[in-house]
Scaffold this motif. Sequence first.
Motif, PDB file in Angstrom:
ATOM      1  N   GLY A 194       0.832  -1.185   0.000  1.00 34.15           N
ATOM      2  CA  GLY A 194       0.000   0.000   0.000  1.00 34.15           C
ATOM      3  C   GLY A 194       0.870   1.239   0.000  1.00 34.15           C
ATOM      4  N   SER A 195       0.262   2.376  -0.318  1.00 36.93           N
ATOM      5  CA  SER A 195       1.030   3.609  -0.390  1.00 36.93           C
ATOM      6  C   SER A 195       0.195   4.778   0.110  1.00 36.93           C
ATOM      7  CB  SER A 195       1.492   3.876  -1.827  1.00 36.93           C
ATOM      8  OG  SER A 195       0.371   3.995  -2.691  1.00 36.93           O
ATOM      9  N   VAL A 196       0.891   5.754   0.663  1.00 37.62           N
ATOM     10  CA  VAL A 196       0.284   7.020   1.058  1.00 37.62           C
ATOM     11  C   VAL A 196       0.849   8.098   0.150  1.00 37.62           C
ATOM     12  CG1 VAL A 196       0.086   8.755   2.882  1.00 37.62           C
ATOM     13  CG2 VAL A 196      -0.053   6.334   3.460  1.00 37.62           C
ATOM     14  N   THR A 197      -0.016   8.782  -0.547  1.00 36.55           N
ATOM     15  CA  THR A 197       0.404   9.849  -1.451  1.00 36.55           C
ATOM     16  C   THR A 197      -0.460  11.077  -1.204  1.00 36.55           C
ATOM     17  OG1 THR A 197      -1.109   9.022  -3.167  1.00 36.55           O
ATOM     18  CG2 THR A 197       1.171   8.256  -3.260  1.00 36.55           C
ATOM     19  N   ASP A 198       0.014  12.222  -1.689  1.00 34.20           N
ATOM     20  CA  ASP A 198      -0.727  13.465  -1.532  1.00 34.20           C
ATOM     21  C   ASP A 198      -0.850  14.132  -2.894  1.00 34.20           C
ATOM     22  OD1 ASP A 198      -1.881  15.846  -0.847  1.00 34.20           O
ATOM     23  OD2 ASP A 198      -0.468  16.305   0.779  1.00 34.20           O
ATOM     24  N   ALA A 199      -2.088  14.165  -3.392  1.00 35.71           N
ATOM     25  CA  ALA A 199      -2.344  14.780  -4.700  1.00 35.71           C
ATOM     26  C   ALA A 199      -2.792  16.229  -4.548  1.00 35.71           C
ATOM     27  CB  ALA A 199      -3.400  13.993  -5.455  1.00 35.71           C
ATOM     28  N   GLY A 200      -2.597  16.781  -3.354  1.00 30.82           N
ATOM     29  CA  GLY A 200      -2.957  18.173  -3.143  1.00 30.82           C
ATOM     30  C   GLY A 200      -4.071  18.371  -2.141  1.00 30.82           C
ATOM     31  N   HIS A 210      -8.614  -3.889   2.598  1.00 39.04           N
ATOM     32  CA  HIS A 210      -8.335  -3.030   1.445  1.00 39.04           C
ATOM     33  C   HIS A 210      -8.613  -1.573   1.808  1.00 39.04           C
ATOM     34  CE1 HIS A 210      -8.371  -6.671  -1.111  1.00 39.04           C
ATOM     35  NE2 HIS A 210      -9.415  -7.025  -0.377  1.00 39.04           N
ATOM     36  N   ALA A 211      -7.768  -0.693   1.299  1.00 37.65           N
ATOM     37  CA  ALA A 211      -7.972   0.750   1.448  1.00 37.65           C
ATOM     38  C   ALA A 211      -8.002   1.386   0.064  1.00 37.65           C
ATOM     39  CB  ALA A 211      -6.847   1.371   2.268  1.00 37.65           C
ATOM     40  N   ARG A 212      -8.919   2.316  -0.107  1.00 38.92           N
ATOM     41  CA  ARG A 212      -8.991   3.019  -1.389  1.00 38.92           C
ATOM     42  C   ARG A 212      -9.157   4.512  -1.123  1.00 38.92           C
ATOM     43  NH1 ARG A 212     -13.140   1.836  -6.481  1.00 38.92           N
ATOM     44  NH2 ARG A 212     -12.245   3.415  -7.882  1.00 38.92           N
ATOM     45  N   GLU A 213      -8.081   5.222  -1.299  1.00 36.33           N
ATOM     46  CA  GLU A 213      -8.081   6.685  -1.145  1.00 36.33           C
ATOM     47  C   GLU A 213      -8.638   7.114   0.218  1.00 36.33           C
ATOM     48  OE1 GLU A 213      -6.893   9.057  -3.498  1.00 36.33           O
ATOM     49  OE2 GLU A 213      -6.004   7.230  -4.304  1.00 36.33           O
ATOM     50  N   ILE A 214      -8.166   6.460   1.274  1.00 32.74           N
ATOM     51  CA  ILE A 214      -8.602   6.813   2.623  1.00 32.74           C
ATOM     52  C   ILE A 214      -7.805   8.019   3.112  1.00 32.74           C
ATOM     53  CG2 ILE A 214      -8.592   6.048   5.032  1.00 32.74           C
ATOM     54  CD1 ILE A 214      -9.092   3.240   4.085  1.00 32.74           C
ATOM     55  N   PRO A 215      -8.465   9.068   3.586  1.00 29.24           N
ATOM     56  CA  PRO A 215      -7.726  10.216   4.142  1.00 29.24           C
ATOM     57  C   PRO A 215      -6.921   9.793   5.369  1.00 29.24           C
ATOM     58  CG  PRO A 215     -10.034  10.778   3.736  1.00 29.24           C
ATOM     59  CD  PRO A 215      -9.927   9.292   3.586  1.00 29.24           C
ATOM     60  N   VAL A 216      -5.687  10.267   5.448  1.00 29.84           N
ATOM     61  CA  VAL A 216      -4.793   9.924   6.550  1.00 29.84           C
ATOM     62  C   VAL A 216      -4.204  11.203   7.135  1.00 29.84           C
ATOM     63  CG1 VAL A 216      -2.628   8.773   7.166  1.00 29.84           C
ATOM     64  CG2 VAL A 216      -4.178   7.697   5.535  1.00 29.84           C
ATOM     65  N   ALA A 217      -4.283  11.350   8.449  1.00 27.67           N
ATOM     66  CA  ALA A 217      -3.623  12.465   9.113  1.00 27.67           C
ATOM     67  C   ALA A 217      -2.127  12.174   9.211  1.00 27.67           C
ATOM     68  CB  ALA A 217      -4.208  12.675  10.502  1.00 27.67           C
ATOM     69  N   LEU A 242      -4.446   6.965   1.648  1.00 30.28           N
ATOM     70  CA  LEU A 242      -3.906   5.600   1.673  1.00 30.28           C
ATOM     71  C   LEU A 242      -4.686   4.701   0.745  1.00 30.28           C
ATOM     72  CD1 LEU A 242      -2.160   3.310   3.075  1.00 30.28           C
ATOM     73  CD2 LEU A 242      -4.062   3.103   4.692  1.00 30.28           C
ATOM     74  N   SER A 243      -3.960   3.909  -0.044  1.00 28.45           N
ATOM     75  CA  SER A 243      -4.566   2.878  -0.895  1.00 28.45           C
ATOM     76  C   SER A 243      -3.708   1.628  -0.844  1.00 28.45           C
ATOM     77  CB  SER A 243      -4.695   3.356  -2.346  1.00 28.45           C
ATOM     78  OG  SER A 243      -5.579   4.447  -2.457  1.00 28.45           O
ATOM     79  N   GLY A 244      -4.354   0.468  -0.935  1.00 24.49           N
ATOM     80  CA  GLY A 244      -3.604  -0.778  -0.954  1.00 24.49           C
ATOM     81  C   GLY A 244      -4.389  -1.948  -0.406  1.00 24.49           C
ATOM     82  N   SER A 245      -3.741  -3.107  -0.350  1.00 25.82           N
ATOM     83  CA  SER A 245      -4.348  -4.327   0.180  1.00 25.82           C
ATOM     84  C   SER A 245      -3.336  -5.035   1.074  1.00 25.82           C
ATOM     85  CB  SER A 245      -4.773  -5.267  -0.951  1.00 25.82           C
ATOM     86  OG  SER A 245      -5.772  -4.683  -1.757  1.00 25.82           O
ATOM     87  N   TRP A 246      -3.841  -5.622   2.170  1.00 26.62           N
ATOM     88  CA  TRP A 246      -2.978  -6.303   3.131  1.00 26.62           C
ATOM     89  C   TRP A 246      -3.641  -7.602   3.574  1.00 26.62           C
ATOM     90  CZ3 TRP A 246      -3.967  -1.225   2.740  1.00 26.62           C
ATOM     91  CH2 TRP A 246      -2.882  -0.344   2.625  1.00 26.62           C
TER      92      TRP A 246
END
Length: 392
Positions: free
Chosen positions: A137-143, A208-215, A148-152
């Motif tokens: 999974g990865s945490v990215t910031d598109a602005g 699974h996570a799909r574009e979950i906001p992360v602090a 967070l998105s990914g599978s575990w």
Amino acid sequence: MASTALPKECPGCAADLRGADSATPSPTCEGLLRRIAEAAERTEQRGRPSGDLLRDLVAHGCLRLTLARKYGGTETALPELLRTLREIAVADASVAWNVMVWAQSQITLARLRLPAFEKVVGSGPDVVVSATSAGDGSVTDAGDGPRLSGSWRFTSGVHHAEWVLLHCRAALGEGEEAQGVLVRKPMLRVDSSWDVLGLRGTGSETVHAREIPVAEEDLYPLQGHLSAAATPHSLLPVRPAFALHTAAVAIGTAQAALACIAPAPQQTGRGQEDGRALLWEWQLGDKRARLDAALAGLEHQGHGAWSLVASGGALTAGDATALAAAAVHGVGTAVEIALWCFQNAGSAALFNGTPVQRRLRDLLAIAQHANVRPSQLADFGRQLMAPQGGAG
């Protein structure tokens, strides 16, 4: 070897203990362990412990084992934690595995920034936090903030969890680094796909996570930083310490497998009886001695490591390798003994629901964990072959 007999039932255990306070009874009292054992087949069929059993675990302090005292935990010493996990595993390996993962999650929580940690335990110490590193999974910031998105996979105990700790790749500035992330369980999609050989009652589902906001405060380093919530458990090398926990569960499971075996095989004639009984006694004594030795090695390493970190010391790389080796040996010995028990239990052991078969399946599943695979012994061998400094 420490006795496999259940400890005395603690005062008030037979009463309704929901909402227990600081007078929390022991995690290994007779009443709790009996209820875990009686529910073991149902736990396996359900795929996870029942809500009632979880409430029992909470009432007996099983969710506070590695939490700092200042936050309501018991801050259980490593030797006592190993004993607790082993005794619960005698009753049911799946329940012991979940208690282990929840305890390991509490240790990991101390890597969070203190505001995030206190957010988790703010409503009390008895919070279920699941965790897994098996995924991508990865945490990215598109602005619009980190997402967070990914599978575990292998997210043990997740059905009862309020929070989940996941490993991810964080790309929030220049470059990318491995980090952990804290997520509220309801934000994740849980796949009920846990259809496996052993540890069937752990509910180790895929999330699974799909574009979950992360602090940003919910991200934490996998090494290094420790908050004021840290205990001596946080100073132990993570993988070898977690391997010790795993081996304690394995040895308890093997103890239970030995208890499934009848005192002696069926006999048909006097001469044959004497020979077969002697062989049986030799084999049983051999297996018990091997298990005793594996447990003694595990306890020796646990006591030594805890004495060092509890007094402010730090383990060397060689110490960490020795911890891992003791754990791998313990798990391997446990599997060997459970297989012997299964082979000597007769054709009845082929049927699902037979306790000795369940114990073997649970141990085969435990032995698949990366932290206790036999390849870990290579590091120990290299350490033994290295030239010793300071030799005249």
